[in-house]
Scaffold this active site. Structure first.
Site, PDB file in Angstrom:
ATOM      1  N   SER A 140       0.848  -1.184   0.000  1.00 16.05           N
ATOM      2  CA  SER A 140       0.000   0.000   0.000  1.00 16.05           C
ATOM      3  C   SER A 140       0.883   1.233   0.000  1.00 16.05           C
ATOM      4  CB  SER A 140      -0.885  -0.012   1.253  1.00 16.05           C
ATOM      5  OG  SER A 140      -1.497   1.238   1.480  1.00 16.05           O
ATOM      6  N   TYR A 153      -2.336  -0.973  11.117  1.00 18.00           N
ATOM      7  CA  TYR A 153      -2.287  -1.400   9.719  1.00 18.00           C
ATOM      8  C   TYR A 153      -1.068  -0.816   9.012  1.00 18.00           C
ATOM      9  CZ  TYR A 153      -3.700  -1.985   4.835  1.00 18.00           C
ATOM     10  OH  TYR A 153      -3.731  -2.312   3.501  1.00 18.00           O
TER      11      TYR A 153
END
Length: 330
Positions: A140, A153
């Site tokens: 990401s 996360y």
């Protein structure tokens, strides 16, 4: 000689994992599907068998190394040697750090980070003796630039990137032909925003611009077939990474001012909201989330980065033609 490839996808029941399974299936790849929700995996299996490929459903928690290992063994037994392993499974929690509980951070870390580690180790146990195969880590923009409200996360994605860089160096040291790559994704229209645990008053949402999961799926399949170290998907991913390199302090302030509202919709979260932090949810398993009206179906940045050779050839041809034209005018 085998006439097909075998790929494994973790988190294959919904979102990017389900979209990637369809994309691999279109290309004739047999698939091992790993996730916690068997019924949702069976739905993914039905999707991809329409393309004439085989699929094996493996209900497993990627945070459990023994379950991942058992799934890998079952896939090789039923489908053949694993050529591609995609570590995609994840969970998250939207919460200020001051309100996080230690067991919540542990759960996000074990599923998102250790899940990728467990998958990588299972893949290596099978690929190393054959000296071939590809491991794709689904990353990401947040593996380079953390944002508020998703610290566990972001930390897990940073950890995957560090682990992958170490592995890549070790494989080069050993002169291994195994390829490991990481696909850094932008905000996507997946169901995770309906499932993730939140302590915020309004429903979670991805930070625009939003892309459809099929873009991520195409990037994952491309990365599995090309020896690119890393693939950045979406202009927003590139901008976030570059901005963090150039002016990280300024980005801290911008995110502190705008990052909270950008991750919440206008709808109240509600006290009866279900989440998948500790257990799978029983509905809404599809590739797409609720943001179809906002999500982009194409990424010019992905096209450009996956056609660099063509672009280079076109630029060279333009220079040659310009040179010829200038000489002819003399």
């Amino acid at each position: 000689m085998r006439k097909h490839e075998v790929a494994v996808i973790t988190g294959a029941s919904a979102g990017v994992g389900r979209a990637a399974a369809r994309e691999f299936a279109r290309r004739g790849v047999h698939l091992g599907l790993i996730a916690r929700h068997r019924e949702a995996l069976e739905a993914t299996k039905t999707d991809i068998e329409a393309y004439g490929v085989k699929a094996l459903v493996c209900e497993a928690d990627v945070a459990r190394s023994d379950q991942v290992e058992a799934a890998a063994s079952a896939i090789e037994r039923d489908l053949g040697p694993i050529d591609i392993w995609v570590n995609n499974a994840m969970v998250t929690i939207v919460s200020p750090i001051k309100q996080l509980q230690p067991d919540e951070v542990k759960q996000v870390t074990e599923v998102t980070y250790l899940g990728a580690v467990n998958g990588t180790l299972a893949a290596l146990r099978r690929m190393l003796p054959r000296d071939r195969g590809t491991i794709v880590q689904v990353g990401s923009a947040l593996s380079y630039r953390a944002i508020p409200l998703q610290a566990p996360y972001c930390g897990a994605k940073f950890a995957i990137r560090g682990f992958t860089d170490s592995l890549r160096s070790e494989l080069l040291h050993d002169r291994s032909r195994i390829h490991v790559t990481m696909v850094q994704l932008p905000a996507l229209n997946t169901p995770q925003f309906d499932w993730c645990k939140t302590r915020m008053p309004r429903k979670p949402r991805p930070v625009p611009p939003i892309f459809q999961p099929e873009i991520a799926a195409r990037a994952i399949v491309w990365a599995a077939r090309h020896r690119r170290r890393e693939l950045f998907v979406g202009s927003s991913t590139v901008k976030a990474i570059l901005a963090n390199k150039i002016a990280p302090g300024l980005l801290d302030r911008v995110l502190g001012r705008k990052g909270y509202d950008a991750q919440q919709s206008d709808e109240p979260a509600g006290p009866d909201r279900i989440d998948n932090l500790w257990d799978t949810v029983r509905k809404g398993h599809d590739a797409h989330g609720r943001f179809d009206g906002e999500a982009k179906s194409n990424s010019s940045e992905l096209w450009l980065t996956t056609h660099r050779a063509w672009m280079g050839a076109a630029a060279l041809a333009t220079l040659v033609l310009a040179h010829i034209a200038s000489r002819s005018r003399r």
